[in-house]
Design a protein around this motif. Structure first.
Motif, PDB file in Angstrom:
ATOM      1  N   MET A 679       0.816  -1.220   0.000  1.00 46.16           N
ATOM      2  CA  MET A 679       0.000   0.000   0.000  1.00 46.16           C
ATOM      3  C   MET A 679       0.849   1.270   0.000  1.00 46.16           C
ATOM      4  O   MET A 679       0.371   2.347  -0.385  1.00 46.16           O
ATOM      5  N   ASP A 680       2.104   1.155   0.429  1.00 42.61           N
ATOM      6  CA  ASP A 680       2.940   2.354   0.544  1.00 42.61           C
ATOM      7  C   ASP A 680       3.232   2.982  -0.811  1.00 42.61           C
ATOM      8  O   ASP A 680       3.544   4.175  -0.890  1.00 42.61           O
ATOM      9  N   ILE A 681       3.135   2.212  -1.860  1.00 38.87           N
ATOM     10  CA  ILE A 681       3.511   2.716  -3.179  1.00 38.87           C
ATOM     11  C   ILE A 681       2.509   3.724  -3.733  1.00 38.87           C
ATOM     12  O   ILE A 681       2.806   4.488  -4.647  1.00 38.87           O
ATOM     13  N   PHE A 682       1.294   3.770  -3.165  1.00 42.78           N
ATOM     14  CA  PHE A 682       0.239   4.646  -3.699  1.00 42.78           C
ATOM     15  C   PHE A 682       0.237   6.040  -3.083  1.00 42.78           C
ATOM     16  O   PHE A 682      -0.620   6.854  -3.399  1.00 42.78           O
ATOM     17  N   GLY A 683       1.163   6.328  -2.166  1.00 47.34           N
ATOM     18  CA  GLY A 683       1.295   7.683  -1.652  1.00 47.34           C
ATOM     19  C   GLY A 683       0.285   8.067  -0.600  1.00 47.34           C
ATOM     20  O   GLY A 683       0.013   9.257  -0.416  1.00 47.34           O
ATOM     21  N   LEU A 684      -0.261   7.108   0.133  1.00 45.30           N
ATOM     22  CA  LEU A 684      -1.261   7.428   1.145  1.00 45.30           C
ATOM     23  C   LEU A 684      -0.655   8.064   2.390  1.00 45.30           C
ATOM     24  O   LEU A 684      -1.294   8.879   3.051  1.00 45.30           O
ATOM     25  N   GLY A 685       0.571   7.718   2.704  1.00 41.18           N
ATOM     26  CA  GLY A 685       1.212   8.273   3.886  1.00 41.18           C
ATOM     27  C   GLY A 685       0.474   7.887   5.158  1.00 41.18           C
ATOM     28  O   GLY A 685       0.022   6.749   5.334  1.00 41.18           O
ATOM     29  N   ASP A 686       0.335   8.869   6.059  1.00 39.09           N
ATOM     30  CA  ASP A 686      -0.336   8.608   7.327  1.00 39.09           C
ATOM     31  C   ASP A 686      -1.839   8.353   7.150  1.00 39.09           C
ATOM     32  O   ASP A 686      -2.488   7.807   8.041  1.00 39.09           O
ATOM     33  N   ALA A 687      -2.389   8.783   5.999  1.00 31.78           N
ATOM     34  CA  ALA A 687      -3.824   8.585   5.772  1.00 31.78           C
ATOM     35  C   ALA A 687      -4.171   7.126   5.536  1.00 31.78           C
ATOM     36  O   ALA A 687      -5.352   6.761   5.510  1.00 31.78           O
ATOM     37  N   ALA A 688      -3.140   6.265   5.370  1.00 28.54           N
ATOM     38  CA  ALA A 688      -3.398   4.846   5.119  1.00 28.54           C
ATOM     39  C   ALA A 688      -4.142   4.193   6.276  1.00 28.54           C
ATOM     40  O   ALA A 688      -4.846   3.195   6.094  1.00 28.54           O
ATOM     41  N   LYS A 689      -4.012   4.762   7.482  1.00 27.45           N
ATOM     42  CA  LYS A 689      -4.681   4.156   8.632  1.00 27.45           C
ATOM     43  C   LYS A 689      -6.199   4.261   8.542  1.00 27.45           C
ATOM     44  O   LYS A 689      -6.915   3.541   9.233  1.00 27.45           O
TER      45      LYS A 689
END
Length: 830
Positions: A679-689
């Motif tokens: 998931m890190d490759i899509f640029g979500l950053g901290d919003a991934a949570k």
């Protein structure tokens, strides 16, 4: 035409070959079928299709005499001569223009019916005169009709290879001018109905008929009904000014027919002064703003303002020479307008009508900015159907109804004072029409107000001025008015959230209802009813002026005021964020740009509406999460436009899972898969949570062209998605609900009307797919049996052309799959 041909050849001055009643029924059935079946955009055919049923209508249902042939001819002459004259002229104009533009078939039909009408006028004056000539003209129409029908049939059978001369089946692009767009081809029909009513009212002045009689009622009311139809058509064509004009003229024709009906009861009508004066002011304002279309149209509307002034000057209304003289001028001008408008629609050579002068004048005035007049003026189309805003006509009807009831009946018969048609037709019928248009646009509050007030005006008008009320006062009437007052209290409370103008409008109408209540119980203070109706009329007039001014000029604006009470999410989306149609590529591009810049938007899908944000904008994902007020058990998900968007992380995903995705997507299936570093490759950053849970995440490839196109335009891989409704509420199945539930907290909405489905997607648990097991978190649009079948094909028939084997054999891997499936899926049927 064949029926009229046979009847005219077989009839004699002493006896009709076909009784009028039987002929009328046959012709009315034929007319309805013709008007329903022949719906072409071609202006000439549209006009002739609408006129011919009316001509045939008069041939079959004109009143029969009971006092011998002479009395019969006198009565028929009085009721038909003026109407036939209007159709003779109208059809002659249409036929002449058809000759100019080389439409042979239409020209022969129009001229043939025109000559038949002319001969029938002569036959009304002299018994038996012109009867054979009338039949001969209808014979011409029959022959042309047979030729045209045979030619169309032959052309259809041969796929256009054989086409008789003069058919004119092909549409020439060069004859399609800008003026012949939308519903403007119906203008000619409206002008013909104006010509008809003007002819009826002007003929007594010329001595053609002694006076208006009950025989003119069907003509005037038919014209009024046609005008109401034109009003709806122009709302459909996004032309508010034309729709308002035809709504006004429909009121006049219905009132004229009512006055003619009173002659049957030997009642002399009396027209109160305030109402026609106010009506003339409304016509004058409408004429001024209609100049933006053409100076000729503005001048035409001024004739109706003069007509209303003539009614006010002579209280007997339509029976006086002043009003009949103005109608004579309207007759002449309507004929000229019919000629010019129809010619300009089909000819490349244009007759000047004064277009562009209004725009040039506005550009010279400092501080005035003219609004671009196009169909996008009334976007958004909140409802499923596309109509223009009806507030201008709705408020004008309130003005008319209010000032009509300021008239004092006194000792007169309530039916003789011309209040009933204005209150019932203007306040009732037209407000119901405006409420229906507002409902079609998805404007819940406006439609509620217009429909409620329309019902009240109609019921009160019939009760108070229709002879049902009389001199008595009724407790039952009071109870009914109290019910309306309670409903209007809710409307007034709702208006607090709209604007000050609507609140004043609803509040002052409550004062009118109070006057109705006091009158019903016999406790009305002197002058109270006049005062409150004038106040309501002035408030309605302000709303009318504000809406017509603001729809014409972009700046300055006549203020309607801000909401007195503001709540988050109430009407915010419609006023602030872009609301664009999903069927336009430019609209999808606009929403994509908003999302690239960090906005969150509502979007239609193959199931329900959703709220979306770009994954490379973590701030947008956080905003969407907070707007939704997400619950722990309803996390956000990722959507992709195709499985190719997972190529960068393909090596991190299970091959069996990828096969399942290939087999199941695109569809309404959401897959819950294990969470990972991919998931890190899509640029979500901290919003991934905010997407998924710490252990898993839902992903989907929707079966919706709009959604997939939008994802492709963003070009950042997947998008973050959640349903477009606060947690705990029902799914959002219309873009109206996006406004209602989320309001100004969204930055844009793609509008596509109702959702194709009213249930959400099926959510499948794929976290243990490597062990050969899947589960279900939610069974939605896709049934469980279909998902299980897809999983079986992937799990047990890898790389063997599963889809072909399942249909051609039941052995080997397929039999193994069937035997391991659930009991209800075993056997050849699956």
């Amino acid at each position: 035409s064949l029926l009229l041909l046979v009847n005219n050849y077989g009839s004699s001055p002493e006896k009709d070959f076909i009784p009028h009643t039987a002929l009328g029924i046959l012709l009315l059935i034929t007319a309805v079928l013709l008007a329903y079946s022949v719906q072409r955009p071609d202006v000439f055919l549209s006009v002739s299709d609408y006129i011919c049923p009316v001509v045939w209508f008069r041939s079959g249902v004109h009143p029969g005499g009971t006092g011998g042939a002479a009395a019969h001819r006198a009565e028929t002459l009085s009721s038909l001569a003026a109407c036939l004259a209007a159709f003779t002229l109208a059809l002659l104009i249409i036929g002449g223009i058809a000759v100019v533009v080389k439409k042979t078939v239409l020209s022969l039909i129009a001229i043939g019916i025109s000559l038949a009408c002319a001969h029938q006028i002569a036959g009304l004056s002299a018994a038996g005169f012109g009867q054979s000539a009338t039949a001969a003209n209808y014979l011409l129409v029959c022959l042309v009709g047979v030729y045209f029908g045979f030619g169309r049939l032959l052309s259809t059978i041969t796929d256009g290879k054989v086409e008789p001369p003069g058919m004119g089946l092909e549409r020439k692009a060069e004859m399609k001018t800008e003026q012949n767009q939308g519903c403007s081809d119906a203008v000619s029909v409206g002008l013909v109905t104006n010509l008809l009513s003007a002819s009826v009212l002007a003929c007594p002045l010329l001595g053609v008929v002694p006076q208006l009689s009950v025989g003119h009622v069907p003509w005037l009311w038919t014209a009024g009904v046609f005008q109401l139809g034109m009003c709806v058509l122009f709302y459909r064509g996004m032309d508010t000014l034309a729709a308002t004009f035809y709504g006004f003229t429909a009121l006049l024709k219905l009132a004229e027919g009512y006055s003619a009906l009173l002659s049957f009861y030997s009642i002399q009508p009396f027209s109160p002064v305030p109402f026609p004066v106010v009506f003339s002011v409304l016509f004058s304002i409408l004429a001024l703003f209609s100049c933006q279309k053409s100076l000729l149209e503005g001048l035409y509307l001024l004739f109706y303002a003069a007509y209303c002034i003539a009614i006010a000057a002579q209280p007997q209304g339509f029976f006086q020479r002043g009003t009949q003289g103005v109608q004579g001028a309207i007759f002449v001008f309507s004929a000229g307008m019919l000629l010019i408008t129809t010619f300009n629609m089909v000819s490349t050579t244009m007759i000047p009508t004064g277009q562009g002068y209004f725009k040039d004048l506005v550009t010279r005035i400092h501080g005035l900015t003219l609004r671009v007049y196009d169909k996008e003026l009334h976007v958004p189309h909140l409802g499923y159907s596309k109509y223009a805003d009806a507030e201008v006509l709705g408020h004008a009807c309130s003005v008319l109804a209010a000032f009509a009831i300021t008239a004092t009946v006194g000792d007169r018969n309530p039916l003789s004072v011309l209040v009933l048609p204005w209150v019932v037709a203007a306040g009732g019928v037209l407000q119901l029409l405006c409420g229906s248009v507002a409902f079609a646009r998805g404007k819940t509050f406006e439609s509620t107000v217009f429909i409620l007030y329309g019902v009240m005006w109609a019921v009160w008008g019939l009760t108070r001025y229709g002879g049902l009320y009389g001199e008595t006062r009724s407790f039952n009437v009071a109870v009914g008015i109290i019910s309306f007052m309670l409903f209007n209290c809710l409307v007034t409370a709702a208006a607090l959230f709209v604007n000050i103008a609507w609140f004043a409008y609803a509040l002052t109408f409550q004062l009118i209802l109070i006057s109705f209540l006091l009158d019903a119980v016999g406790a009305l203070p002197y002058g109270y009813d006049i005062a409150v109706t004038i106040i309501f009329g002035l408030v309605s007039f302000y709303c009318f002026l504000a809406h017509i001014f603001n729809s014409t000029f972009q700046s300055p604006q006549i203020p309607l005021g801000k909401p007195l009470v503001k709540l988050s999410g109430v009407r915010g989306g419609a006023d602030i964020c872009p609301h664009v149609p999903a069927r336009k590529a430019t609209s999808v591009q606009q929403i994509a740009e908003i999302m690239k810049n960090g906005g969150i938007c509502g979007m239609p899908t193959d199931t329900v509406y959703v709220l979306v944000a770009a994954c490379n904008r973590p701030d947008a994902v956080v905003k969407a999460y907070k707007v939704k007020k997400q619950a722990q058990d309803r996390p956000m998900s990722l959507w992709i436009s195709s499985i190719k968007q997972l190529e960068p992380v393909r090596h991190l995903l299970s091959p069996l899972l990828l096969d399942f995705m290939e087999a199941a997507w695109p569809s309404s299936i959401s897959m819950v898969i294990p969470r990972g570093t991919w998931m890190d490759i899509f640029g979500l950053g901290d919003a991934a949570k905010h997407i998924g849970t710490p252990q898993s995440i839902a992903i989907r490839n929707p079966d919706c062209s709009v959604a997939t196109h939008l994802i492709n335009l963003i070009r950042v891989g997947p998008i973050a998605v959640t349903s477009a409704n606060p947690t705990g509420e029902a799914d959002t199945t219309h873009h109206n609900q996006v406004y209602a539930k989320l309001g100004k907290r969204v930055d844009g909405v793609l509008c596509d009307g109702p959702s194709p489905e009213n249930i959400a997607s099926t959510v499948v648990d794929c976290t243990k797919i490597e062990t050969g097991h899947i589960g279900f978190f939610r069974v939605g649009l896709i049934p469980k049996s279909k998902v299980i079948l897809i999983s079986l094909l992937v799990l047990f028939i890898p790389n063997q052309g599963c889809q072909t084997q399942i249909h051609t054999q039941n052995s080997g891997p397929c039999r193994k799959a069937f035997s391991m499936g659930p009991p209800h899926m075993r056997g050849p049927g699956y």
